[in-house]
Scaffold this motif. Sequence first.
Motif, PDB file in Angstrom:
ATOM      1  N   GLY A   1      71.341  -6.553 -11.305  1.00 49.68           N
ATOM      2  CA  GLY A   1      72.259  -5.314 -11.220  1.00 49.68           C
ATOM      3  C   GLY A   1      71.432  -4.121 -11.041  1.00 49.68           C
ATOM      4  N   LEU A   2      70.063  -4.013 -11.383  1.00 50.55           N
ATOM      5  CA  LEU A   2      69.458  -2.676 -11.507  1.00 50.55           C
ATOM      6  C   LEU A   2      69.494  -1.823 -10.113  1.00 50.55           C
ATOM      7  N   ARG A   3      69.657  -2.666  -9.258  1.00 49.58           N
ATOM      8  CA  ARG A   3      69.594  -1.930  -7.848  1.00 49.58           C
ATOM      9  C   ARG A   3      71.229  -1.360  -7.562  1.00 49.58           C
ATOM     10  N   PHE A   4      72.069  -1.828  -8.134  1.00 50.33           N
ATOM     11  CA  PHE A   4      73.518  -1.243  -8.084  1.00 50.33           C
ATOM     12  C   PHE A   4      73.822  -0.231  -9.301  1.00 50.33           C
ATOM     13  N   SER A   5      73.454  -0.745 -10.383  1.00 49.97           N
ATOM     14  CA  SER A   5      73.915  -0.110 -11.432  1.00 49.97           C
ATOM     15  C   SER A   5      72.789   0.494 -12.724  1.00 49.97           C
ATOM     16  N   HIS A   6      71.964   1.045 -12.161  1.00 47.93           N
ATOM     17  CA  HIS A   6      70.702   1.140 -12.888  1.00 47.93           C
ATOM     18  C   HIS A   6      70.974   2.075 -14.226  1.00 47.93           C
ATOM     19  N   SER A   7      71.864   3.137 -13.963  1.00 48.06           N
ATOM     20  CA  SER A   7      72.021   4.144 -15.181  1.00 48.06           C
ATOM     21  C   SER A   7      72.905   3.461 -16.212  1.00 48.06           C
ATOM     22  N   GLU A   8      73.864   2.752 -15.534  1.00 47.45           N
ATOM     23  CA  GLU A   8      74.794   2.277 -16.691  1.00 47.45           C
ATOM     24  C   GLU A   8      74.273   0.710 -17.595  1.00 47.45           C
ATOM     25  N   LEU A   9      73.345  -0.057 -16.587  1.00 49.85           N
ATOM     26  CA  LEU A   9      72.615  -1.115 -17.462  1.00 49.85           C
ATOM     27  C   LEU A   9      71.658  -0.429 -18.481  1.00 49.85           C
ATOM     28  N   ALA A  10      70.824   0.703 -17.899  1.00 47.34           N
ATOM     29  CA  ALA A  10      69.919   1.103 -18.956  1.00 47.34           C
ATOM     30  C   ALA A  10      70.437   1.699 -20.191  1.00 47.34           C
ATOM     31  N   SER A  11      71.792   2.111 -19.820  1.00 47.61           N
ATOM     32  CA  SER A  11      72.673   2.830 -21.187  1.00 47.61           C
ATOM     33  C   SER A  11      72.916   1.571 -22.175  1.00 47.61           C
ATOM     34  N   ILE A  12      73.586   0.533 -21.545  1.00 46.36           N
ATOM     35  CA  ILE A  12      73.693  -0.795 -22.189  1.00 46.36           C
ATOM     36  C   ILE A  12      72.490  -1.148 -22.987  1.00 46.36           C
ATOM     37  N   ILE A  13      71.360  -1.234 -22.169  1.00 47.43           N
ATOM     38  CA  ILE A  13      70.334  -1.901 -23.018  1.00 47.43           C
ATOM     39  C   ILE A  13      69.847  -0.845 -24.124  1.00 47.43           C
ATOM     40  N   HIS A  14      70.068   0.404 -23.951  1.00 43.12           N
ATOM     41  CA  HIS A  14      69.494   1.166 -24.942  1.00 43.12           C
ATOM     42  C   HIS A  14      70.537   1.150 -25.921  1.00 43.12           C
ATOM     43  N   ARG A  15      71.765   1.007 -25.863  1.00 39.06           N
ATOM     44  CA  ARG A  15      72.708   0.996 -27.019  1.00 39.06           C
ATOM     45  C   ARG A  15      72.517  -0.410 -27.827  1.00 39.06           C
ATOM     46  N   TYR A  16      72.117  -1.246 -27.406  1.00 41.73           N
ATOM     47  CA  TYR A  16      71.660  -2.259 -28.374  1.00 41.73           C
ATOM     48  C   TYR A  16      70.077  -2.681 -28.436  1.00 41.73           C
ATOM     49  N   ARG A  17      69.426  -1.627 -28.107  1.00 41.16           N
ATOM     50  CA  ARG A  17      68.079  -1.413 -28.277  1.00 41.16           C
ATOM     51  C   ARG A  17      67.188  -2.802 -28.181  1.00 41.16           C
ATOM     52  N   ARG A  18      67.576  -3.094 -26.704  1.00 42.23           N
ATOM     53  CA  ARG A  18      66.724  -4.312 -26.206  1.00 42.23           C
ATOM     54  C   ARG A  18      66.033  -4.191 -24.982  1.00 42.23           C
ATOM     55  N   LYS A  19      65.509  -3.021 -24.892  1.00 44.14           N
ATOM     56  CA  LYS A  19      64.644  -2.766 -23.733  1.00 44.14           C
ATOM     57  C   LYS A  19      63.332  -3.642 -23.710  1.00 44.14           C
ATOM     58  N   ALA A  20      62.869  -3.881 -24.800  1.00 42.75           N
ATOM     59  CA  ALA A  20      61.344  -4.920 -24.868  1.00 42.75           C
ATOM     60  C   ALA A  20      61.980  -6.290 -24.653  1.00 42.75           C
ATOM     61  N   SER A  21      63.043  -6.567 -25.065  1.00 46.57           N
ATOM     62  CA  SER A  21      63.565  -7.900 -25.222  1.00 46.57           C
ATOM     63  C   SER A  21      63.952  -8.356 -23.631  1.00 46.57           C
ATOM     64  N   VAL A  22      64.442  -7.541 -22.882  1.00 47.28           N
ATOM     65  CA  VAL A  22      64.750  -7.676 -21.492  1.00 47.28           C
ATOM     66  C   VAL A  22      63.651  -7.524 -20.621  1.00 47.28           C
ATOM     67  N   CYS A  23      62.833  -6.623 -20.846  1.00 43.71           N
ATOM     68  CA  CYS A  23      61.373  -6.326 -19.828  1.00 43.71           C
ATOM     69  C   CYS A  23      60.541  -7.423 -20.037  1.00 43.71           C
ATOM     70  N   GLY A  24      60.682  -8.129 -21.175  1.00 48.90           N
ATOM     71  CA  GLY A  24      59.785  -9.389 -21.357  1.00 48.90           C
ATOM     72  C   GLY A  24      60.252 -10.604 -20.593  1.00 48.90           C
ATOM     73  N   TYR A  25      61.238 -10.470 -20.099  1.00 49.95           N
ATOM     74  CA  TYR A  25      61.788 -11.766 -19.291  1.00 49.95           C
ATOM     75  C   TYR A  25      61.875 -11.540 -17.755  1.00 49.95           C
ATOM     76  N   VAL A  26      61.891 -10.193 -17.337  1.00 45.90           N
ATOM     77  CA  VAL A  26      62.241  -9.714 -15.796  1.00 45.90           C
ATOM     78  C   VAL A  26      60.833  -9.645 -15.244  1.00 45.90           C
ATOM     79  N   SER A  27      60.828  -9.923 -14.019  1.00 48.95           N
ATOM     80  CA  SER A  27      59.532  -9.797 -12.947  1.00 48.95           C
ATOM     81  C   SER A  27      59.295  -8.351 -12.676  1.00 48.95           C
ATOM     82  N   VAL A  28      58.164  -8.007 -12.180  1.00 55.10           N
ATOM     83  CA  VAL A  28      57.726  -6.673 -12.004  1.00 55.10           C
ATOM     84  C   VAL A  28      58.110  -6.139 -10.863  1.00 55.10           C
ATOM     85  N   ASP A  29      58.974  -5.328 -10.295  1.00 58.74           N
ATOM     86  CA  ASP A  29      59.140  -4.641  -8.921  1.00 58.74           C
ATOM     87  C   ASP A  29      59.668  -3.354  -9.047  1.00 58.74           C
TER      88      ASP A  29
END
Length: 225
Positions: free
Chosen positions: A188-216
Amino acid sequence: MKFLYNKHNIIVLFVMVICLWGMYHGFRMGVADVLAYKAEYALKTWEKEKRLPNESEVGTAIINASSAVSWESANPEYMDLHAQVLLYKALLYWGDNKFDPISALSVELYQRSIKRRPNWPYTWARLALVKSYRREYDAVFYEALSNAVKLGPWEPGVHTTLAAAGLFGWSELNIESRRLVASNIHRGLRFSHSELASIIHRYRRKASVCGYVSVDEFSKSLCGW
């Protein structure tokens, strides 16, 4: 001649009944559509303004949505709409004993809608969200999560709804489901980056998500690698 005349009358009467039935059915559909439009407009307003409605607003929307369902009881779209509005009402009573029974009605309506329209990913995603808010991470939740991803892998609305559902209950999810949520966010980052980033920030899960996604290029801008 008398037999033919009577037969003609029967045919005319039959045609009239069919026409009247069609007119009545069209009337029902028209009324339901108007009522559903009012409820949907209210929903879109709350979403656009990123706020919860007040009790009066949500009460009016529930009347319109439930009335639409009563006019067209087999319409899964109206069931879905009614369930969405009920969740907004439930959120007004977050932490209150009214939350559970209201949100349970939302779950019931989503499940009824799914029986009528099992391949619609948005309803599966919304069911996962309300189950997460109810902290019910059971077979129904996992089925909803899995089917939403499978049926709507490239739907922006599915990405954001599942992100909220998964990140809200992240600590309760198993490894497989965390991977599913993270991969859904990654797509979803390629379509709704800012909205998804906002949701991740709301739940304070940046480190959790980034630990599971591949680098691109998309994950780099989120995770700061």
